[in-house]
Structure formats: structure tokens, C-alpha cells
Design an enzyme around this catalytic site. Structure first.
Site, short mmCIF file in Angstrom:
data_model
loop_
_atom_site.label_atom_id
_atom_site.label_comp_id
_atom_site.label_asym_id
_atom_site.label_seq_id
_atom_site.Cartn_x
_atom_site.Cartn_y
_atom_site.Cartn_z
CD GLU A 197 -15.32 10.73 73.59
OE1 GLU A 197 -15.60 9.80 74.37
OE2 GLU A 197 -15.72 10.77 72.42
CG ASP A 275 -21.32 8.65 75.65
OD1 ASP A 275 -21.93 8.72 74.56
OD2 ASP A 275 -20.08 8.65 75.72
CG ASP A 276 -22.48 4.87 74.09
OD1 ASP A 276 -23.25 4.60 73.17
OD2 ASP A 276 -21.59 5.75 74.01
#
Length: 334
Positions: A197, A275-276
Site C-alpha cells: 500500500e 477498508d475503513d
């Protein structure tokens, strides 16, 4: 296209349950638990979500988690996410949770598990959404803490399908947790890891070779190593990609620059995930729509993201077959 995406069956494999804590629920839990937070309103919390990199996000992420104290809190958090899954037609979800974020504050491991698992069980019965749970180690903490967390999970082995690795990638390479992952595999857990990432493509290789992961979370830096891309294609190693997260954290300057569509064209197994979502501005439909707005994608290509995720999921063979059938029925109706 929006209508097609809204009805498209989906599978999410990269979701941090703590990262689904919406500002409104954060305020509700803070009030319920008499916890002071440094914001006057949910809107003020959202205004703080202007991240320059992964660490700037993590700082506020861990701050938000402070309001999670009781079994009910973890139930409410998980149930709220599962309701969003229902809205976005997510049929199966595999959730990460970070026990060290909570046990380090004195919150009991078993309490966290009871709350999360209770909501997941209810979601399967009431919403028809299947799920799996993945325990993640925080890579900025040491190996001893990870081993302690793995030991605490023993009583819950039937509820945890895999272990993973998240938090700050830079400065914390996969080999730091080689022994923990080896022990977890011996205990019967599958393995996944965040890699590539913000960190280099070599972290992806090390996650595959040292941690022996089944799939890579993020993995977008694989393009820095053509041989690695070839390996991902040949071995059909799935990347759980998170488009809105990647642009919010400045991994890519814009959605138009995101490489997930190019990877799909090349034959890499990639899927779309949120993801978030409370912090990065969107759940599954939002991520699909953002991609469709920035890249020319056909219905078949959008469905391929789901098909890839089904194949890479930790469902049993029967559930995978059911999900693929539902996807094909939907495509045939278009």
C-alpha cells in the site's frame, strides 16, 4: 450504471470493523460510556478526516476506537456495518478486527468477540449475509504482543478463520511477524496481510513467501515489479483493493490514476472493498461508483470484481457456488 451497481451482488474481503465507526455512533457511544472526545459534533469529526498519509489516518482511527468499551458497543458497531451491507447488496463479508487496539485499553478480548460475533450471527439469520472474522495483528507493536493476542484467541478458534497484519506498513516489514504467522498456520488459521500500500512491492513478495498468505490486502504497488505481477496472475493471488481509501490516503492522486482497472485488464485477481468506510467516504456501492465514474467499465467487468472476490473468499465450496450463481442470474437479467 448506478442502477446496475446498486443491484450488483457483492462480496467484501477488506473491511476493518473499527473503521466503520460513523461519527454519529461515535458520539452516541461516547455519551453512553461517559467518554470525552475532542469534537463538538459529528460534522466536526468529519472535518478532521483530511488525511495526508496512512499515519495521519491511524492517529484519529485509534482515537475514535476509545469509545468502544462494552459488549453492546461492539455489537452495535458490527450490526450497523451489516445493515450497510444489506443496503449495498453485500452478500458475504470478511471482517478484520484489531483486538490489541482494545486489550491495550483494558477491554477484555472475550467481550470484543461476544459483541462482534453476536451481531454477525444475527445478520446471517435476519439479513441473510454470511461472514467470516479475521484477527489482525498491529504491525507497529512487537512480536510478543502479537503472540499474546494469538494466545487470547484460543477459546475462539471456531469463530476466527484467519489472522492478518495491518497498521503502519512503513518500517514494519512482514518478516517481523514470521514466527507468529508460522505458529498461527500450525494452529490451523489461514493468513492474509496488508502489503504494497505505502510499502514497497517487496513487502508483497515477503508476505507471500514468509507469511504464506492466501491473499494480499491492498497490493497496488505490485506494478513496480513486472515479475511480481506475472506471479500474481499465474498463481491467481487475490488483491483486496480499496479505491476510495487509496485516494483518500494519497496512494493515488486521483481515482483516474488508480491502477485497479489496469490490473483487472491484465488478468490479476482484484476485488473492490471499502477498508475503513466511515473515514474514507464510502461503503461498497460508493467505491464501485467512484471507479465507474473514473474508468470505462462494462457490466461484465464490474461483475468480475465480485466473481474474483467470491473465488478468493474463505467461504466453503457450497457457499461460493451459491454466490456465483446469484451473480450470474443478475448478469443474465441485464
Amino acid at each position: 450504471m448506478y442502477q446496475f451497481i446498486a443491484g450488483l451482488p457483492k462480496v467484501e474481503l477488506h473491511l476493518h470493523i473499527e473503521g466503520s465507526l460513523e461519527p454519529e455512533l461515535m458520539f452516541q457511544l461516547a455519551k453512553r460510556n461517559n467518554i470525552d472526545i475532542p469534537y463538538a459534533s459529528p460534522d466536526e469529526v468529519r472535518a478532521a478526516y483530511d488525511f495526508s498519509n496512512l499515519q495521519s489516518f491511524l492517529d484519529i482511527y485509534y482515537q475514535g476506537a476509545q469509545v468502544l468499551i462494552t459488549e453492546r458497543d461492539f455489537y452495535d458497531l458490527t450490526w450497523a456495518y451489516m445493515l450497510r451491507c444489506k443496503t449495498d447488496n453485500v452478500l458475504h463479508a470478511e471482517l478484520f478486527f484489531d483486538p490489541q487496539t482494545h486489550t491495550s485499553r483494558g477491554v477484555d478480548f472475550d467481550l470484543v468477540m461476544k459483541g462482534i460475533c453476536g451481531a454477525l450471527a444475527a445478520a446471517e439469520i435476519e439479513l441473510g449475509i454470511s461472514s467470516q472474522l479475521i484477527l489482525c495483528f498491529l504491525r507497529h507493536l512487537d512480536e510478543a504482543s502479537a503472540f499474546d493476542t494469538l494466545n487470547q484467541a484460543q477459546a475462539w478458534k471456531q469463530q476466527i478463520v484467519a489472522v492478518g497484519l495491518d497498521s503502519s506498513e512503513l518500517g514494519h516489514p512482514p518478516e517481523k511477524f514470521a514466527r507468529v504467522f508460522a505458529t498461527a498456520r500450525q494452529q490451523g488459521y489461514l493468513t492474509v496481510a496488508h502489503a504494497g500500500e505505502e510499502g514497497p512491492s517487496s513487502n508483497i513478495i515477503d508476505a507471500l513467501d514468509i507469511l504464506q498468505v492466501s491473499r494480499i490486502d491492498h497490493g497496488v504497488r505490485c506494478v513496480d515489479d513486472p515479475q511480481l505481477v506475472t506471479r500474481l496472475i499465474d498463481e491467481q493471488i487475490h488483491l483486496t483493493v480499496c479505491p476510495l481509501s487509496n485516494t483518500k490516503l494519497k496512494v493515488f492522486a486521483s481515482m483516474e490514476q488508480h491502477n485497479i482497472v489496469d490490473l483487472l485488464y491484465k488478468g490479476v485477481s482484484v476485488g473492490v472493498n471499502s477498508d475503513d468506510p466511515a473515514y474514507f467516504g464510502g461503503y461498497m456501492n460508493d467505491n464501485f461508483n467512484a471507479l465507474a465514474n473514473a474508468h470505462p467499465l462494462t457490466y461484465e467487468q464490474l461483475a468480475k470484481f465480485t466473481s474474483n472476490a467470491i473465488d478468493a473468499s474463505f467461504c466453503n465450496a457450497q457457499r461460493k457456488y451459491e454466490l456465483q450463481q446469484q451473480l450470474q442470474v443478475y448478469l443474465d437479467k441485464q
